[in-house]
Design a protein around this motif. Structure first.
Motif, PDB file in Angstrom:
ATOM      1  N   GLY A 153       6.143   4.430  -1.278  1.00  0.00           N
ATOM      2  CA  GLY A 153       5.814   5.789  -1.693  1.00  0.00           C
ATOM      3  C   GLY A 153       4.724   5.811  -2.758  1.00  0.00           C
ATOM      4  O   GLY A 153       4.489   4.823  -3.455  1.00  0.00           O
ATOM      5  N   THR A 154       4.070   6.941  -2.899  1.00  0.00           N
ATOM      6  CA  THR A 154       2.982   7.114  -3.859  1.00  0.00           C
ATOM      7  C   THR A 154       3.404   6.776  -5.280  1.00  0.00           C
ATOM      8  O   THR A 154       2.643   6.212  -6.048  1.00  0.00           O
ATOM      9  CB  THR A 154       2.458   8.565  -3.804  1.00  0.00           C
ATOM     10  N   ASN A 155       4.661   7.064  -5.606  1.00  0.00           N
ATOM     11  CA  ASN A 155       5.151   6.793  -6.959  1.00  0.00           C
ATOM     12  C   ASN A 155       5.691   5.368  -7.115  1.00  0.00           C
ATOM     13  O   ASN A 155       6.308   5.040  -8.122  1.00  0.00           O
ATOM     14  CB  ASN A 155       6.229   7.805  -7.339  1.00  0.00           C
ATOM     15  N   GLY A 156       5.466   4.531  -6.089  1.00  0.00           N
ATOM     16  CA  GLY A 156       5.924   3.154  -6.145  1.00  0.00           C
ATOM     17  C   GLY A 156       7.335   2.945  -5.648  1.00  0.00           C
ATOM     18  O   GLY A 156       7.855   1.833  -5.660  1.00  0.00           O
ATOM     19  N   SER A 157       7.970   4.024  -5.186  1.00  0.00           N
ATOM     20  CA  SER A 157       9.346   3.907  -4.723  1.00  0.00           C
ATOM     21  C   SER A 157       9.396   3.334  -3.311  1.00  0.00           C
ATOM     22  O   SER A 157       8.454   3.467  -2.535  1.00  0.00           O
ATOM     23  CB  SER A 157      10.029   5.272  -4.736  1.00  0.00           C
ATOM     24  N   LEU A 158      10.519   2.712  -3.021  1.00  0.00           N
ATOM     25  CA  LEU A 158      10.743   2.255  -1.658  1.00  0.00           C
ATOM     26  C   LEU A 158      11.152   3.464  -0.835  1.00  0.00           C
ATOM     27  O   LEU A 158      11.962   4.269  -1.269  1.00  0.00           O
ATOM     28  CB  LEU A 158      11.835   1.201  -1.617  1.00  0.00           C
ATOM     29  N   THR A 159      10.567   3.574   0.322  1.00  0.00           N
ATOM     30  CA  THR A 159      10.895   4.689   1.210  1.00  0.00           C
ATOM     31  C   THR A 159      11.507   4.114   2.474  1.00  0.00           C
ATOM     32  O   THR A 159      11.648   2.907   2.598  1.00  0.00           O
ATOM     33  CB  THR A 159       9.625   5.494   1.531  1.00  0.00           C
ATOM     34  N   GLY A 160      11.846   4.956   3.415  1.00  0.00           N
ATOM     35  CA  GLY A 160      12.557   4.543   4.613  1.00  0.00           C
ATOM     36  C   GLY A 160      11.994   3.327   5.319  1.00  0.00           C
ATOM     37  O   GLY A 160      10.825   2.984   5.181  1.00  0.00           O
ATOM     38  N   TRP A 191       0.865  -1.175   0.000  1.00  0.00           N
ATOM     39  CA  TRP A 191       0.000   0.000   0.000  1.00  0.00           C
ATOM     40  C   TRP A 191       0.902   1.225   0.000  1.00  0.00           C
ATOM     41  O   TRP A 191       2.036   1.174   0.468  1.00  0.00           O
ATOM     42  CB  TRP A 191      -0.859   0.060   1.252  1.00  0.00           C
ATOM     43  N   THR A 192       0.350   2.333  -0.471  1.00  0.00           N
ATOM     44  CA  THR A 192       1.044   3.604  -0.342  1.00  0.00           C
ATOM     45  C   THR A 192       0.667   4.220   1.004  1.00  0.00           C
ATOM     46  O   THR A 192      -0.301   3.804   1.654  1.00  0.00           O
ATOM     47  CB  THR A 192       0.664   4.578  -1.462  1.00  0.00           C
ATOM     48  N   TYR A 193       1.422   5.219   1.401  1.00  0.00           N
ATOM     49  CA  TYR A 193       1.092   5.936   2.633  1.00  0.00           C
ATOM     50  C   TYR A 193      -0.298   6.562   2.520  1.00  0.00           C
ATOM     51  O   TYR A 193      -1.054   6.590   3.483  1.00  0.00           O
ATOM     52  CB  TYR A 193       2.145   7.002   2.947  1.00  0.00           C
TER      53      TYR A 193
END
Length: 164
Positions: free
Chosen positions: A133-140, A95-97
């Motif tokens: 992330g919303t753009n599909g990126s991996l975040t922290g 899921w995205t944030y």
């Protein structure tokens, strides 16, 4: 309240499991961001939270997709709502944030959701690694980005990672 902890080996390196009166209350990786002090872990007991240890071993060998281990989550009411919603994200999905914020009924609280997600005290069992992330990126990720990538790879999420 009796606070104990144990350390188990995993494909991600050592995992420290903290228990409050025998119930899993923390799962931390080496150099975990927002991890507790050594004193807050309580006495080391090698067989603390055996059900959690067994489920984690099954998760890592690919035979467990949903944890039933009882957990106690200490945090603000908002944090506990976010952490409860994390437990509803199915294995192998992300899921995205923003989607997580919608799931708790606060679609404009994306930043606050991200902060609460980052303070999740029971990594893996409460699957904060499934939020991207919303753009599909991996975040922290509190356990480090390489571990997040490894968990997403294990679950076959289809999210592009360094290992996939």
């Amino acid at each position: 309240m009796a606070v104990t902890h144990s350390v188990m080996e995993s494909p991600l390196g050592p995992l420290t499991l903290r228990a409050d009166d025998g119930v899993l209350s923390g799962l931390y990786m080496t150099e975990h961001r927002h991890g507790p002090s050594v004193e807050a872990l309580g006495e080391r007991v090698d067989d603390a939270v055996p059900a959690a240890r067994e489920e984690l071993a099954a998760y890592f060998d690919g035979s467990l997709r949903e944890f039933s281990t009882e957990v106690v989550l200490r945090g603000t009411e908002f944090q506990r709502r976010v952490w409860a919603a994390l437990r509803t994200i199915p294995y192998g999905e992300t899921w995205t944030y923003g989607e997580l914020a919608v799931a708790i009924g606060q679609p404009t609280a994306v930043r606050a959701v991200g902060l609460a997600n980052g303070k999740n005290p029971v990594s893996i069992v409460v699957p904060c690694h499934r939020v991207i992330g919303t753009n599909g990126s991996l975040t922290g990720y509190g356990g480090g980005m390489e571990r997040k990538r490894a968990l997403l790879d294990l679950e076959g999420t289809g999210v592009p990672t360094l290992f996939g």
